[in-house]
Design an enzyme around this catalytic site. Sequence first.
Site, PDB file in Angstrom:
ATOM      1  N   HIS A  99      35.753   3.066  28.063  1.00  0.00           N
ATOM      2  CA  HIS A  99      34.789   3.183  27.497  1.00  0.00           C
ATOM      3  C   HIS A  99      33.834   2.800  27.964  1.00  0.00           C
ATOM      4  O   HIS A  99      32.974   3.677  26.982  1.00  0.00           O
ATOM      5  CB  HIS A  99      35.815   1.615  27.271  1.00  0.00           C
ATOM      6  CG  HIS A  99      34.293   1.915  25.834  1.00  0.00           C
ATOM      7  ND1 HIS A  99      35.438   1.134  24.141  1.00  0.00           N
ATOM      8  CD2 HIS A  99      33.178   0.857  25.206  1.00  0.00           C
ATOM      9  CE1 HIS A  99      34.357   0.470  23.534  1.00  0.00           C
ATOM     10  NE2 HIS A  99      33.202   1.052  24.026  1.00  0.00           N
ATOM     11  N   GLU A 100      33.247   2.208  28.551  1.00  0.00           N
ATOM     12  CA  GLU A 100      32.057   2.480  28.822  1.00  0.00           C
ATOM     13  C   GLU A 100      31.503   3.661  29.491  1.00  0.00           C
ATOM     14  O   GLU A 100      30.664   4.977  29.234  1.00  0.00           O
ATOM     15  CB  GLU A 100      30.882   1.434  30.099  1.00  0.00           C
ATOM     16  CG  GLU A 100      31.374  -0.200  29.523  1.00  0.00           C
ATOM     17  CD  GLU A 100      30.742  -0.296  28.284  1.00  0.00           C
ATOM     18  OE1 GLU A 100      30.044   0.701  28.030  1.00  0.00           O
ATOM     19  OE2 GLU A 100      31.290  -1.391  26.997  1.00  0.00           O
TER      20      GLU A 100
ATOM     21  N   HIS B 239      31.086   6.042  27.116  1.00  0.00           N
ATOM     22  CA  HIS B 239      29.748   6.544  26.373  1.00  0.00           C
ATOM     23  C   HIS B 239      28.590   6.751  27.572  1.00  0.00           C
ATOM     24  O   HIS B 239      27.662   7.665  26.894  1.00  0.00           O
ATOM     25  CB  HIS B 239      29.088   4.518  26.449  1.00  0.00           C
ATOM     26  CG  HIS B 239      29.770   3.954  25.483  1.00  0.00           C
ATOM     27  ND1 HIS B 239      29.920   4.070  23.385  1.00  0.00           N
ATOM     28  CD2 HIS B 239      29.556   2.119  25.165  1.00  0.00           C
ATOM     29  CE1 HIS B 239      29.746   3.113  23.224  1.00  0.00           C
ATOM     30  NE2 HIS B 239      30.731   1.732  23.863  1.00  0.00           N
TER      31      HIS B 239
HETATM   32 ZN   LIG Z   1      31.038   0.143  23.321  1.00  0.00          ZN
END
Ligand SMILES: [Zn+2]
Length: 277
Positions: free
Chosen positions: A186-187, A190
């Site tokens: 997830h990170e 980003h």
């Molecule tokens: Zn996030």
Amino acid sequence: MSYKINNKDFGSIEEFVMQGRGCATTTPNHYQIRRNDNKIARVRSSGNRGSGAIIPVKFIHIKDGELGEISESQRIQQIEVLNEAYSSFGLTFTYDPSSVVNIDNAEWYRMDHGSWAERDAKRALHSNPRNILNFYTAGLSEGLLGWATFPWELDGDPERDGVVMLAETLPGGNATNFNLGKTAVHEVGHWLGLWHTFQGGCDAYGDHVGDTSAHQAPNYGKPERGERHNACSSETNDAPIHNYMNYVDDQWMDEFTSGQVGRIYDHLTIYRQEFLS
Ligand SMILES: [Zn+2]
């Protein structure tokens, strides 16, 4: 069910996220969005978008005594989880054991998003972010799972670039329901320029990805298939309950869409060309 993060018990995942925000990656402002959209439009019209990348990962473990210890096996598993998520789209993560950094610093260990502790730690420990993904692990401020910088922040603030992960989210860690290494997926999403699938809810600009249904708010836990959940009424498809950029449990996250992959390559081409193969 109790959610235990950082040796603190939370009554539910909602309570945990309400108290701790989970992912602290900041929402881009309208100026950044407009500027980025213009650059993406130029890349797409040029036909020069990249389609494969190799990303070396440098693990930087900030510890407080015995707290925050990460094993070699956990690092290897974390790289495997990243590759399971990304390699089918041509992104490969590599790891050199000789690059691992371990440092004992109680103040840095409890760093918060945007804090001086984060700034000081990164200034001291980072490697050239154009050639490497700086992957920090620490205990973090209460309730946080992690955060990332966006690719359009690299030029203005290179020393802050990278992802910061709650140490207990790595595979085999103690963050119940968040210890399969998906927080890093997830990170890193980003870090590659993706926003949350619920960005802006039903009213605003969304995540700028055409094939992730807009939904009102994050989904938590293990939502059942075959329901619309909180998909916006304007959407024909259900909420993206298995998407890596939502907030569901690690076990439930297993999906990027082709629209998200396209934006990842837009951003690599614009901001992180050194990783393109
Ligand atoms: Zn996030």
